[in-house]
Design a protein around this motif. Structure first.
Motif, mmCIF file in Angstrom:
data_model
loop_
_atom_site.group_PDB
_atom_site.id
_atom_site.type_symbol
_atom_site.label_atom_id
_atom_site.label_comp_id
_atom_site.label_asym_id
_atom_site.label_seq_id
_atom_site.Cartn_x
_atom_site.Cartn_y
_atom_site.Cartn_z
ATOM 1 N N ALA A 91 0.652 -1.140 0.196
ATOM 2 C CA ALA A 91 -0.052 0.299 -0.096
ATOM 3 C C ALA A 91 0.685 1.267 0.226
ATOM 4 C CB ALA A 91 -0.943 0.153 0.991
ATOM 5 N N THR A 92 2.175 1.451 0.327
ATOM 6 C CA THR A 92 2.701 2.513 0.967
ATOM 7 C C THR A 92 4.203 2.186 -0.217
ATOM 8 O OG1 THR A 92 3.515 1.764 2.747
ATOM 9 C CG2 THR A 92 2.076 2.835 3.048
ATOM 10 N N ALA A 93 4.740 1.378 -0.535
ATOM 11 C CA ALA A 93 5.816 0.939 -0.905
ATOM 12 C C ALA A 93 6.581 -0.652 -1.979
ATOM 13 C CB ALA A 93 7.205 0.640 0.076
ATOM 14 N N MET A 94 7.131 -0.741 -2.751
ATOM 15 C CA MET A 94 7.824 -1.934 -3.386
ATOM 16 C C MET A 94 8.718 -2.462 -2.986
ATOM 17 S SD MET A 94 6.476 -0.768 -7.117
ATOM 18 C CE MET A 94 6.805 -1.790 -7.760
ATOM 19 N N ARG A 95 8.578 -3.554 -2.745
ATOM 20 C CA ARG A 95 10.014 -4.135 -1.748
ATOM 21 C C ARG A 95 10.458 -5.393 -2.768
ATOM 22 N NH1 ARG A 95 7.442 -1.519 2.665
ATOM 23 N NH2 ARG A 95 8.189 -0.657 4.265
ATOM 24 N N MET A 96 11.509 -5.503 -2.612
ATOM 25 C CA MET A 96 11.627 -6.685 -3.203
ATOM 26 C C MET A 96 13.196 -7.090 -2.791
ATOM 27 S SD MET A 96 14.027 -6.981 -7.416
ATOM 28 C CE MET A 96 15.871 -6.186 -6.785
ATOM 29 N N ALA A 97 13.043 -8.589 -2.175
ATOM 30 C CA ALA A 97 14.684 -9.612 -1.606
ATOM 31 C C ALA A 97 14.543 -10.527 -2.544
ATOM 32 C CB ALA A 97 13.477 -10.240 -0.769
ATOM 33 N N VAL A 98 16.255 -10.326 -3.015
ATOM 34 C CA VAL A 98 16.976 -11.515 -3.813
ATOM 35 C C VAL A 98 17.392 -12.120 -2.794
ATOM 36 C CG1 VAL A 98 18.796 -11.626 -5.468
ATOM 37 C CG2 VAL A 98 17.363 -9.383 -5.110
ATOM 38 N N LYS A 103 13.717 12.290 11.058
ATOM 39 C CA LYS A 103 15.215 13.253 11.501
ATOM 40 C C LYS A 103 15.606 12.491 13.219
ATOM 41 C CE LYS A 103 14.750 18.019 9.390
ATOM 42 N NZ LYS A 103 14.447 19.596 9.644
ATOM 43 N N ARG A 104 14.405 12.813 14.139
ATOM 44 C CA ARG A 104 14.757 12.024 15.100
ATOM 45 C C ARG A 104 15.090 10.786 15.037
ATOM 46 N NH1 ARG A 104 11.330 13.078 20.354
ATOM 47 N NH2 ARG A 104 12.239 12.107 21.726
ATOM 48 N N PHE A 105 14.407 9.455 14.164
ATOM 49 C CA PHE A 105 14.737 8.060 14.358
ATOM 50 C C PHE A 105 14.928 7.636 13.131
ATOM 51 C CE2 PHE A 105 10.427 9.059 16.652
ATOM 52 C CZ PHE A 105 11.466 8.738 18.176
ATOM 53 N N ASP A 106 15.794 8.229 12.307
ATOM 54 C CA ASP A 106 16.146 8.464 11.390
ATOM 55 C C ASP A 106 15.648 7.507 10.510
ATOM 56 O OD1 ASP A 106 18.388 7.562 9.526
ATOM 57 O OD2 ASP A 106 19.292 5.402 10.031
ATOM 58 N N ALA A 107 14.075 7.475 10.484
ATOM 59 C CA ALA A 107 12.992 6.423 9.587
ATOM 60 C C ALA A 107 13.551 7.108 8.543
ATOM 61 C CB ALA A 107 11.741 6.251 10.652
ATOM 62 N N SER A 108 11.866 6.431 7.337
ATOM 63 C CA SER A 108 11.614 6.700 6.136
ATOM 64 C C SER A 108 10.560 7.363 5.744
ATOM 65 C CB SER A 108 11.844 4.758 5.035
ATOM 66 O OG SER A 108 11.271 4.138 5.128
ATOM 67 N N PHE A 109 10.576 8.052 5.126
ATOM 68 C CA PHE A 109 9.024 8.789 5.046
ATOM 69 C C PHE A 109 7.783 7.960 4.458
ATOM 70 C CE2 PHE A 109 11.693 12.296 3.676
ATOM 71 C CZ PHE A 109 11.057 13.481 4.104
ATOM 72 N N ILE A 110 8.220 6.405 4.126
ATOM 73 C CA ILE A 110 7.188 5.411 3.963
ATOM 74 C C ILE A 110 6.756 5.236 5.926
ATOM 75 C CG2 ILE A 110 6.244 3.285 3.389
ATOM 76 C CD1 ILE A 110 8.694 3.769 1.454
ATOM 77 N N GLU A 111 8.137 5.218 6.154
ATOM 78 C CA GLU A 111 7.813 4.445 8.162
ATOM 79 C C GLU A 111 7.034 6.106 8.474
ATOM 80 O OE1 GLU A 111 11.285 2.261 8.344
ATOM 81 O OE2 GLU A 111 11.705 3.645 8.846
ATOM 82 N N ALA A 112 7.547 7.111 8.742
ATOM 83 C CA ALA A 112 7.159 8.038 9.471
ATOM 84 C C ALA A 112 5.284 8.158 9.546
ATOM 85 C CB ALA A 112 7.872 9.405 8.947
ATOM 86 N N GLU A 113 4.910 7.795 8.221
ATOM 87 C CA GLU A 113 3.443 8.269 7.683
ATOM 88 C C GLU A 113 2.748 7.172 8.615
ATOM 89 O OE1 GLU A 113 0.503 9.319 4.240
ATOM 90 O OE2 GLU A 113 2.721 7.894 3.764
ATOM 91 N N THR A 114 2.592 6.205 8.452
ATOM 92 C CA THR A 114 2.405 4.881 9.064
ATOM 93 C C THR A 114 2.876 5.098 10.950
ATOM 94 O OG1 THR A 114 2.962 3.628 8.695
ATOM 95 C CG2 THR A 114 1.777 3.951 6.685
ATOM 96 N N MET A 115 3.311 4.944 10.838
ATOM 97 C CA MET A 115 4.109 4.740 11.962
ATOM 98 C C MET A 115 3.151 5.062 13.472
ATOM 99 S SD MET A 115 7.657 5.797 13.794
ATOM 100 C CE MET A 115 8.682 4.066 14.850
ATOM 101 N N GLY A 116 2.588 5.946 13.590
ATOM 102 C CA GLY A 116 1.838 6.373 14.914
ATOM 103 C C GLY A 116 0.976 6.124 15.058
ATOM 104 N N PRO A 117 -0.175 5.107 14.049
ATOM 105 C CA PRO A 117 -1.769 4.925 13.961
ATOM 106 C C PRO A 117 -0.910 3.128 14.048
ATOM 107 C CG PRO A 117 -1.552 6.302 12.069
ATOM 108 C CD PRO A 117 -0.672 6.665 12.890
ATOM 109 N N ALA A 118 -0.422 3.238 13.594
ATOM 110 C CA ALA A 118 0.285 1.300 13.169
ATOM 111 C C ALA A 118 0.395 1.429 15.035
ATOM 112 C CB ALA A 118 1.163 0.835 12.721
ATOM 113 N N LEU A 119 1.091 1.797 15.426
ATOM 114 C CA LEU A 119 2.256 1.577 17.369
ATOM 115 C C LEU A 119 1.020 1.961 18.257
ATOM 116 C CD1 LEU A 119 5.906 2.927 17.622
ATOM 117 C CD2 LEU A 119 4.833 0.981 16.604
ATOM 118 N N LEU A 120 0.185 2.708 17.988
ATOM 119 C CA LEU A 120 -1.685 2.857 18.750
ATOM 120 C C LEU A 120 -2.199 1.458 18.893
ATOM 121 C CD1 LEU A 120 -2.285 5.239 20.649
ATOM 122 C CD2 LEU A 120 -3.948 5.845 18.856
ATOM 123 N N ALA A 121 -1.863 0.840 17.805
ATOM 124 C CA ALA A 121 -2.974 -0.606 17.293
ATOM 125 C C ALA A 121 -2.331 -1.307 18.400
ATOM 126 C CB ALA A 121 -3.456 0.066 16.315
#
Length: 532
Positions: free
Chosen positions: A32-39, A282-300
């Motif tokens: 929903a927020t990112a495309m991730r690839m693992a090799v 800046k504070r947590f060295d997070a990506s902008f993807i993580e910054a956007e969803t971090m608060g609601p997810a952690l609250l859940a």
């Protein structure tokens, strides 16, 4: 927005020994927020060694959850990222598409134009996008996390809720001693919550109250879903909770479950919810993807831990891509333990509808033996044996609604039930096999049957015809026929029943039930008592 793939932290999960046989594969998760690839390298013995992980932001969830469509702009963004990933894969020696699996989760799955989206991706890249449903996600999660659960003394003998709060949904598994008791998906996702807040045009002070209101609705559903008074442990999975754990737990070792104090999680959640995205980055060295969803997810996660009065939460570092890689490593086959989990789930459903369990188990076992002895005729794999087994267990589940047309009601019940490990497509196949275990064979006027592609329709026909033979063998409902020996001569299937003198009643039933088998396989069926 970055124009080149971003490296994502990767850990080698399984040590590999030198081998002359190895295969380099890749999995791509369109989220929903990112495309991730693992090799990864896959070695002898289905051992997996992760070589590289990349991540690129996308905004599919916002529009898919709001408009139910993926825009042309977003589609082209996906095409662009996949093309970049393909260039990286060529450096690893992956030129074609046979060693690449591309899956789409909730955003792709919920888009009404997902077929047009997949067609555009295929035209541009040659890659097939596979929308995976909640059942497949739960199956992959189970594969990835079970070794960690069994390695923990408290979790291996206790009851655990394995939970992931994603962008569009929250996936839940209830596990006890390695056995799946239940699985479900709830429409609670970090992006959905953020969209609701935006629609409400809430100020900073009201954002948290609105988030808590959304989460509380799901908590009420979870209370009904969990049931029972036994002590429950929470095992959290997902990128947001992994980031929080790395900020709080200093000595988290790859491949192990971390112990995250609920108090520490709540304190971090309070801090994050008061910060803007830029400040989180800046504070947590997070990506902008993580910054956007971090608060609601952690609250859940935090509210759930408090709801069940937990002093700590276990956190797993496994993810969807690692599960997909393990799935490739084992050739997509279902292990014996996973098969047993599916069967347990089917038995649980049957008991809810008060089915004749002795007859169901007898028919299922006879169907299994027929399937095994007729492999040269049906040419199907072990996954199909599981589908047949489940259909055999549940073929009379509709009796609770109406005896006369119970086969039709069985289809409806199975089609709209939740069975752990089976996708919606597989559930429909199970339901249709149960539907056609008696009376009229499949017809062009049957909508569910005609919704299948030709290959799947043939599979349903084959398995339904085998199920008809199995039900005829236990027509007396006494389970007296336990062993069979099948022989074919090109024109006829001869079924011998060793140790049983008189099979006259079963022969009558077989004459009535063998027509579909003859139509499908071109073989007439003869049933003979064995020598005594």
């Amino acid at each position: 927005m970055s124009s080149s793939p971003v490296k994502e932290a990767a850990a080698e999960r399984i040590e590999t020994s030198p081998s002359t046989m190895q295969r380099i594969v890749a999995v791509i998760d369109i989220g929903a927020t990112a495309m991730r690839m693992a090799v990864a390298e896959i070695h002898d013995g289905a051992k997996v060694r992760v070589l590289d992980q990349l991540v690129q932001p996308v905004q599919l969830g916002k529009e898919a959850f709001e408009t139910r469509r993926l825009s042309r702009k977003s589609t082209e963004r996906v095409v662009s990222v996949l093309s970049q990933y393909q260039r990286v894969l060529r450096e690893y020696g992956i030129e074609g598409t046979s060693d690449i699996r591309v899956v789409g989760t909730s955003a792709v799955r919920e888009a009404s134009n997902r077929l047009a989206f997949a067609d555009r991706v295929y035209t541009a890249t040659g890659l097939h996008v596979e929308p995976i449903d909640e059942a497949e996600v739960n199956r992959i999660t189970y594969m990835g996390i079970t070794p960690q659960l069994l390695a923990n003394a408290e979790l291996s003998n206790g009851k655990a809720m394995v939970l992931e709060v994603g962008g569009g949904s929250t996936e839940v598994l209830i596990v006890r001693s390695g056995n799946v008791l239940a699985s479900n998906s709830f429409r609670l996702g970090s992006l959905r919550m953020l969209q609701a807040i935006d629609l409400a045009r809430a100020g900073v002070d009201r954002r948290r109250a609105l988030l808590e209101n959304h989460i509380n609705r799901t908590l009420n559903q979870l209370n009904e879903f969990v049931r029972g008074d036994s002590q429950l442990n929470l095992v959290a999975v997902g990128g947001d909770i992994r980031l929080a754990t790395r900020l709080i737990v200093d000595d988290w070792q790859p491949g192990e479950l971390a112990v995250l104090p609920t108090k520490s999680l709540a304190e971090l959640t309070d801090t994050v919810l008061k910060m803007g995205d830029d400040e989180i980055v800046k504070r947590f060295d997070a990506s902008f993807i993580e910054a956007e969803t971090m608060g609601p997810a952690l609250l859940a996660y935090s509210m759930l831990a408090k709801q069940f009065h937990l002093e700590h939460v276990y956190v797993s570092d496994t993810n969807l891509r690692e599960g997909l890689l393990k799935d490739i490593a084992v050739g997509g086959s279902w292990t014996a333990e996973f098969r047993n989990q599916i069967v347990r789930s089917a038995l649980s459903l049957g008991r809810r509808f008060h089915f004749d369990e002795m007859h169901a188990r007898s028919v299922a076992e006879l169907a299994r033996k027929l399937f095994d002895q007729l492999r040269s005729e049906h040419m199907l794999d072990n996954r199909h044996e599981v589908i047949l087994h489940v259909a055999a267990l549940l073929h009379e589940i509709g009796m609770q609604i109406n005896v006369r047309s119970h086969h039709k009601h069985s289809l409806y019940i199975i089609k709209y039930s939740e069975l752990f490990g089976l996708s919606r497509s597989e559930l429909l196949q199970v339901g249709l096999i149960a539907r056609y275990y008696r009376r009229a064979p499949p017809q062009p006027s049957h909508t569910d049957y005609m919704s299948l592609d030709r290959e799947t329709r043939v599979i349903v026909n084959k398995l339904a015809s085998i199920l008809r033979l199995a039900t005829a063998l236990d027509d007396t409902r006494t389970s007296r026929i336990r062993e069979i020996e099948c022989q074919t001569d090109g024109k006829r299937l001869m079924i011998h029943v060793p140790g049983v003198r008189d099979v006259s009643l079963e022969q009558i039933a077989m004459k009535q039930q063998a027509g579909l088998f003859r139509d499908v396989f071109g073989l007439s069926v003869m049933l003979r008592a064995g020598e005594t």
